[in-house]
Design a protein around this motif. Structure first.
Motif, PDB file in Angstrom:
ATOM      1  N   LEU A 172       8.941  -1.473   4.646  1.00 41.12           N
ATOM      2  CA  LEU A 172       9.602  -0.690   3.603  1.00 41.12           C
ATOM      3  C   LEU A 172       8.847  -0.700   2.283  1.00 41.12           C
ATOM      4  N   LEU A 173       7.964  -1.681   2.085  1.00 40.64           N
ATOM      5  CA  LEU A 173       7.174  -1.769   0.855  1.00 40.64           C
ATOM      6  C   LEU A 173       5.735  -1.300   1.051  1.00 40.64           C
ATOM      7  N   GLY A 174       5.419  -0.841   2.246  1.00 37.12           N
ATOM      8  CA  GLY A 174       4.063  -0.395   2.512  1.00 37.12           C
ATOM      9  C   GLY A 174       3.117  -1.510   2.911  1.00 37.12           C
ATOM     10  N   ARG A 175       3.635  -2.600   3.433  1.00 42.38           N
ATOM     11  CA  ARG A 175       2.795  -3.710   3.879  1.00 42.38           C
ATOM     12  C   ARG A 175       2.517  -3.580   5.372  1.00 42.38           C
ATOM     13  N   PHE A 203       0.855  -1.188   0.000  1.00 44.86           N
ATOM     14  CA  PHE A 203       0.000   0.000   0.000  1.00 44.86           C
ATOM     15  C   PHE A 203       0.892   1.239   0.000  1.00 44.86           C
ATOM     16  N   PRO A 204       1.499   1.534  -1.154  1.00 44.05           N
ATOM     17  CA  PRO A 204       2.472   2.640  -1.201  1.00 44.05           C
ATOM     18  C   PRO A 204       1.850   4.005  -0.915  1.00 44.05           C
ATOM     19  N   ARG A 205       0.576   4.196  -1.192  1.00 44.25           N
ATOM     20  CA  ARG A 205      -0.028   5.509  -0.967  1.00 44.25           C
ATOM     21  C   ARG A 205      -0.314   5.766   0.499  1.00 44.25           C
ATOM     22  N   THR A 206      -0.752   4.733   1.214  1.00 41.54           N
ATOM     23  CA  THR A 206      -1.091   4.916   2.629  1.00 41.54           C
ATOM     24  C   THR A 206      -0.013   4.389   3.567  1.00 41.54           C
ATOM     25  N   GLY A 207       0.786   3.437   3.121  1.00 41.53           N
ATOM     26  CA  GLY A 207       1.800   2.855   3.978  1.00 41.53           C
ATOM     27  C   GLY A 207       3.134   3.577   3.938  1.00 41.53           C
ATOM     28  N   LEU A 208       3.343   4.409   2.929  1.00 37.11           N
ATOM     29  CA  LEU A 208       4.590   5.156   2.791  1.00 37.11           C
ATOM     30  C   LEU A 208       4.280   6.640   2.761  1.00 37.11           C
TER      31      LEU A 208
END
Length: 261
Positions: free
Chosen positions: A42-45, A18-23
């Motif tokens: 690091l990958l937004g998981r 989840f790159p938009r919300t996790g990063l």
């Protein structure tokens, strides 16, 4: 046990990014709070979902390897101690050889020599490798107990009654090993969990995308200063899991030890 339910409720499968919300805007993982209760990696998981699945892996490997090691070790130790002679010498030297091997180097060699692509295959390989080394330790303990029991009066009485060797081993000696084997198995579970975490930490244990506490520790070790939760969450869970099984093993030992009563 509730890892799939938690993944369903949060809408965060363990390997979805989840790159938009996790990063954040700079591509750094977000910390605990909000949508990700224990932060993102690091990958937004979702770290919490991955930690739940990783603990499931530790439990499966720990319990499975300990049970398999107990079955094999009990069988080998029972035959070696009861039959004695050349059989005892052969099995004894085999167990000594296994215990003398550097188990971590052997495990890494097996994993690199016989690579497994599937997650199930990697899990199975890990269980077999851990059980292989644990069985030798179980066999030595069982053999020592059998050497004492085979001179007991009830064994001599069974021989006098005409009972065969296999009948005495299974019907008379084996039931008297139940307490020792149960305690040994319960205490081998935390050792197997740590062994699996070590292999996964080194990248030769459970294969991705299946999460493991060891692989999560490896991923979080390099960014501890900026993303402390990536190391702290799997580390605390690994500590609690092994501590719990050690306490269970101590409790089982105290409950089954007649000298403790």
């Amino acid at each position: 046990m509730l890892a799939p339910l938690w993944a369903h409720l949060t809408g965060h499968p363990y390997d979805d990014t989840f790159p938009r919300t996790g990063l954040d805007a700079g591509g750094r993982p977000r910390g605990p709070g909000g949508e990700f209760l224990l932060g993102a990696d690091l990958l937004g998981r979702d770290v919490l979902v991955r930690a739940a699945y990783g603990t499931r892996v530790s439990l499966v490997v720990g319990v499975g390897a300990a049970l398999l090691a107990s079955v094999v070790g009990t069988a080998v130790g029972l035959v070696a101690g009861f039959v004695g002679g050349a059989v005892d010498a052969l099995f004894g030297r085999m167990m000594d050889l296994v215990l003398a091997l550097p188990y971590l180097l052997v495990a890494i060699t097996l994993a690199t020599t016989f690579p497994v692509s599937s997650a199930v295959g990697g899990l199975t390989m890990t269980v077999v490798v851990i059980a292989f080394f644990s069985a030798a330790a179980s066999g030595r303990v069982v053999r020592g107990q059998v050497l004492v029991l085979r001179r007991a009066e009830f064994v001599e009485a069974a021989r006098s009654a005409g009972a065969s060797g296999p009948r005495i081993m299974v019907g008379d000696v084996l039931p008297n090993l139940a307490a020792q084997v149960t305690v040994l198995t319960s205490l081998q579970i935390p050792a197997a969990i740590v062994f699996e975490a070590t292999l996964s930490f080194l990248g030769v244990g459970v294969r991705p995308p299946t999460p493991s506490l060891g692989s999560m520790l490896g991923e979080g070790g390099d960014v501890f200063g900026s993303a402390w939760w990536l190391l702290l969450v799997p580390g605390v869970l690994l500590l609690l899991t092994t501590l719990s099984f050690n306490l269970i093993g101590d409790g089982v030992r105290d409950a089954l030890d007649p000298r403790g009563r």
